[in-house]
Design a protein around this motif. Sequence first.
Motif, PDB file in Angstrom:
ATOM      1  N   PHE A  29       8.574 -24.931  15.269  1.00  0.00           N
ATOM      2  CA  PHE A  29       9.408 -23.762  15.529  1.00  0.00           C
ATOM      3  C   PHE A  29      10.837 -24.057  15.109  1.00  0.00           C
ATOM      4  O   PHE A  29      11.295 -25.200  15.172  1.00  0.00           O
ATOM      5  N   GLU A  30      11.548 -23.000  14.712  1.00  0.00           N
ATOM      6  CA  GLU A  30      12.995 -23.092  14.589  1.00  0.00           C
ATOM      7  C   GLU A  30      13.553 -22.676  15.939  1.00  0.00           C
ATOM      8  O   GLU A  30      13.195 -21.625  16.468  1.00  0.00           O
ATOM      9  N   VAL A  31      14.419 -23.509  16.505  1.00  0.00           N
ATOM     10  CA  VAL A  31      14.960 -23.250  17.836  1.00  0.00           C
ATOM     11  C   VAL A  31      16.480 -23.271  17.790  1.00  0.00           C
ATOM     12  O   VAL A  31      17.079 -23.670  16.791  1.00  0.00           O
ATOM     13  N   ALA A  32      17.101 -22.859  18.884  1.00  0.00           N
ATOM     14  CA  ALA A  32      18.555 -22.833  18.974  1.00  0.00           C
ATOM     15  C   ALA A  32      19.104 -24.257  18.930  1.00  0.00           C
ATOM     16  O   ALA A  32      18.493 -25.184  19.462  1.00  0.00           O
ATOM     17  N   ARG A  33      20.250 -24.433  18.293  1.00  0.00           N
ATOM     18  CA  ARG A  33      20.837 -25.773  18.165  1.00  0.00           C
ATOM     19  C   ARG A  33      21.159 -26.395  19.513  1.00  0.00           C
ATOM     20  O   ARG A  33      21.051 -27.596  19.691  1.00  0.00           O
ATOM     21  N   GLY A  34      21.546 -25.586  20.493  1.00  0.00           N
ATOM     22  CA  GLY A  34      21.940 -26.108  21.796  1.00  0.00           C
ATOM     23  C   GLY A  34      20.793 -26.315  22.764  1.00  0.00           C
ATOM     24  O   GLY A  34      21.005 -26.801  23.872  1.00  0.00           O
ATOM     25  N   ALA A  35      19.580 -25.963  22.369  1.00  0.00           N
ATOM     26  CA  ALA A  35      18.435 -26.064  23.281  1.00  0.00           C
ATOM     27  C   ALA A  35      17.952 -27.511  23.371  1.00  0.00           C
ATOM     28  O   ALA A  35      17.876 -28.207  22.375  1.00  0.00           O
ATOM     29  N   ASN A  36      17.613 -27.928  24.608  1.00  0.00           N
ATOM     30  CA  ASN A  36      17.071 -29.271  24.769  1.00  0.00           C
ATOM     31  C   ASN A  36      15.550 -29.212  24.891  1.00  0.00           C
ATOM     32  O   ASN A  36      14.960 -28.132  24.920  1.00  0.00           O
ATOM     33  N   LYS A  53       2.248 -30.568  25.674  1.00  0.00           N
ATOM     34  CA  LYS A  53       2.158 -32.000  25.980  1.00  0.00           C
ATOM     35  C   LYS A  53       3.500 -32.683  25.737  1.00  0.00           C
ATOM     36  O   LYS A  53       4.052 -33.312  26.629  1.00  0.00           O
ATOM     37  N   THR A  54       4.033 -32.585  24.509  1.00  0.00           N
ATOM     38  CA  THR A  54       5.326 -33.189  24.171  1.00  0.00           C
ATOM     39  C   THR A  54       6.116 -32.280  23.242  1.00  0.00           C
ATOM     40  O   THR A  54       5.550 -31.401  22.581  1.00  0.00           O
ATOM     41  N   VAL A  55       7.416 -32.526  23.201  1.00  0.00           N
ATOM     42  CA  VAL A  55       8.307 -31.812  22.280  1.00  0.00           C
ATOM     43  C   VAL A  55       9.182 -32.849  21.583  1.00  0.00           C
ATOM     44  O   VAL A  55       9.821 -33.675  22.236  1.00  0.00           O
ATOM     45  N   ASN A  56       9.187 -32.820  20.259  1.00  0.00           N
ATOM     46  CA  ASN A  56      10.088 -33.649  19.455  1.00  0.00           C
ATOM     47  C   ASN A  56      10.993 -32.713  18.671  1.00  0.00           C
ATOM     48  O   ASN A  56      10.548 -31.651  18.220  1.00  0.00           O
ATOM     49  N   THR A  57      12.246 -33.092  18.511  1.00  0.00           N
ATOM     50  CA  THR A  57      13.192 -32.233  17.803  1.00  0.00           C
ATOM     51  C   THR A  57      13.858 -32.993  16.667  1.00  0.00           C
ATOM     52  O   THR A  57      13.948 -34.220  16.682  1.00  0.00           O
ATOM     53  N   ALA A  58      14.333 -32.230  15.686  1.00  0.00           N
ATOM     54  CA  ALA A  58      15.079 -32.788  14.561  1.00  0.00           C
ATOM     55  C   ALA A  58      16.111 -31.760  14.121  1.00  0.00           C
ATOM     56  O   ALA A  58      15.818 -30.557  14.088  1.00  0.00           O
ATOM     57  N   VAL A  59      17.305 -32.228  13.803  1.00  0.00           N
ATOM     58  CA  VAL A  59      18.337 -31.345  13.269  1.00  0.00           C
ATOM     59  C   VAL A  59      18.262 -31.411  11.753  1.00  0.00           C
ATOM     60  O   VAL A  59      18.386 -32.483  11.158  1.00  0.00           O
ATOM     61  N   VAL A  60      18.034 -30.259  11.138  1.00  0.00           N
ATOM     62  CA  VAL A  60      17.929 -30.176   9.683  1.00  0.00           C
ATOM     63  C   VAL A  60      19.312 -29.808   9.146  1.00  0.00           C
ATOM     64  O   VAL A  60      19.884 -28.788   9.528  1.00  0.00           O
ATOM     65  N   ARG A  61      19.828 -30.656   8.300  1.00  0.00           N
ATOM     66  CA  ARG A  61      21.170 -30.435   7.754  1.00  0.00           C
ATOM     67  C   ARG A  61      21.142 -29.338   6.695  1.00  0.00           C
ATOM     68  O   ARG A  61      20.210 -29.255   5.891  1.00  0.00           O
ATOM     69  N   GLY A  62      22.177 -28.498   6.687  1.00  0.00           N
ATOM     70  CA  GLY A  62      22.269 -27.419   5.720  1.00  0.00           C
ATOM     71  C   GLY A  62      22.551 -27.932   4.325  1.00  0.00           C
ATOM     72  O   GLY A  62      23.302 -28.886   4.140  1.00  0.00           O
ATOM     73  N   LYS A  63      21.936 -27.288   3.348  1.00  0.00           N
ATOM     74  CA  LYS A  63      22.125 -27.688   1.953  1.00  0.00           C
ATOM     75  C   LYS A  63      23.465 -27.187   1.429  1.00  0.00           C
ATOM     76  O   LYS A  63      23.946 -26.130   1.822  1.00  0.00           O
ATOM     77  N   ASN A  75      24.027 -23.292   7.099  1.00  0.00           N
ATOM     78  CA  ASN A  75      24.178 -23.794   8.456  1.00  0.00           C
ATOM     79  C   ASN A  75      23.110 -24.839   8.779  1.00  0.00           C
ATOM     80  O   ASN A  75      21.988 -24.779   8.281  1.00  0.00           O
ATOM     81  N   ASN A  76      23.467 -25.784   9.654  1.00  0.00           N
ATOM     82  CA  ASN A  76      22.496 -26.719  10.193  1.00  0.00           C
ATOM     83  C   ASN A  76      21.610 -25.970  11.190  1.00  0.00           C
ATOM     84  O   ASN A  76      22.052 -25.007  11.815  1.00  0.00           O
ATOM     85  N   TRP A  77      20.358 -26.414  11.341  1.00  0.00           N
ATOM     86  CA  TRP A  77      19.459 -25.776  12.294  1.00  0.00           C
ATOM     87  C   TRP A  77      18.543 -26.819  12.911  1.00  0.00           C
ATOM     88  O   TRP A  77      18.427 -27.932  12.412  1.00  0.00           O
ATOM     89  N   LYS A  78      17.931 -26.459  14.033  1.00  0.00           N
ATOM     90  CA  LYS A  78      17.106 -27.409  14.770  1.00  0.00           C
ATOM     91  C   LYS A  78      15.643 -27.016  14.661  1.00  0.00           C
ATOM     92  O   LYS A  78      15.288 -25.847  14.786  1.00  0.00           O
ATOM     93  N   LYS A  79      14.805 -28.030  14.422  1.00  0.00           N
ATOM     94  CA  LYS A  79      13.362 -27.838  14.305  1.00  0.00           C
ATOM     95  C   LYS A  79      12.699 -28.538  15.481  1.00  0.00           C
ATOM     96  O   LYS A  79      13.084 -29.649  15.848  1.00  0.00           O
ATOM     97  N   ALA A  80      11.712 -27.871  16.096  1.00  0.00           N
ATOM     98  CA  ALA A  80      10.980 -28.458  17.218  1.00  0.00           C
ATOM     99  C   ALA A  80       9.519 -28.639  16.818  1.00  0.00           C
ATOM    100  O   ALA A  80       8.885 -27.703  16.319  1.00  0.00           O
ATOM    101  N   PHE A  81       9.003 -29.841  17.039  1.00  0.00           N
ATOM    102  CA  PHE A  81       7.594 -30.150  16.842  1.00  0.00           C
ATOM    103  C   PHE A  81       6.950 -30.160  18.219  1.00  0.00           C
ATOM    104  O   PHE A  81       7.198 -31.080  19.012  1.00  0.00           O
ATOM    105  N   VAL A  82       6.139 -29.155  18.514  1.00  0.00           N
ATOM    106  CA  VAL A  82       5.552 -28.988  19.842  1.00  0.00           C
ATOM    107  C   VAL A  82       4.086 -29.404  19.784  1.00  0.00           C
ATOM    108  O   VAL A  82       3.290 -28.797  19.072  1.00  0.00           O
TER     109      VAL A  82
END
Length: 95
Positions: A29-36, A53-63, A75-82
């Motif tokens: 999912f694409e999620v809000a940058r401030g979301a934990n 079960k688990t959530v892993n996140t990564a900040v994707v840097r803007g090109k 803009n930079n955005w946050k990706k969540a691996f659920v």
Amino acid sequence: MKPLHQIIRKPLITEKGNLLKEDSGVVTFEVARGANKIEIKRAIEDAFDVKVKTVNTAVVRGKVKRVGTNLGQRNNWKKAFVTLAEGNDIDFFGV
């Protein structure tokens, strides 16, 4: 607590994401940058009625992009691996 639509922006439907979903039950999912991770987990469980079960996140840097002689940056955005618990599935297309 933030509303669900402010935490979860959109599901990421890509070829790599579909392979992850089929192999290991991971949905992206694409999620809000401030979301934990805790907020993301609660939002997914409430919105889709599944057990996470688990959530892993990564900040994707803007090109850096160039249009003519002008330089800009996306803009930079946050990706969540659920990772979903056994027996849970999210069907985005309802087929």
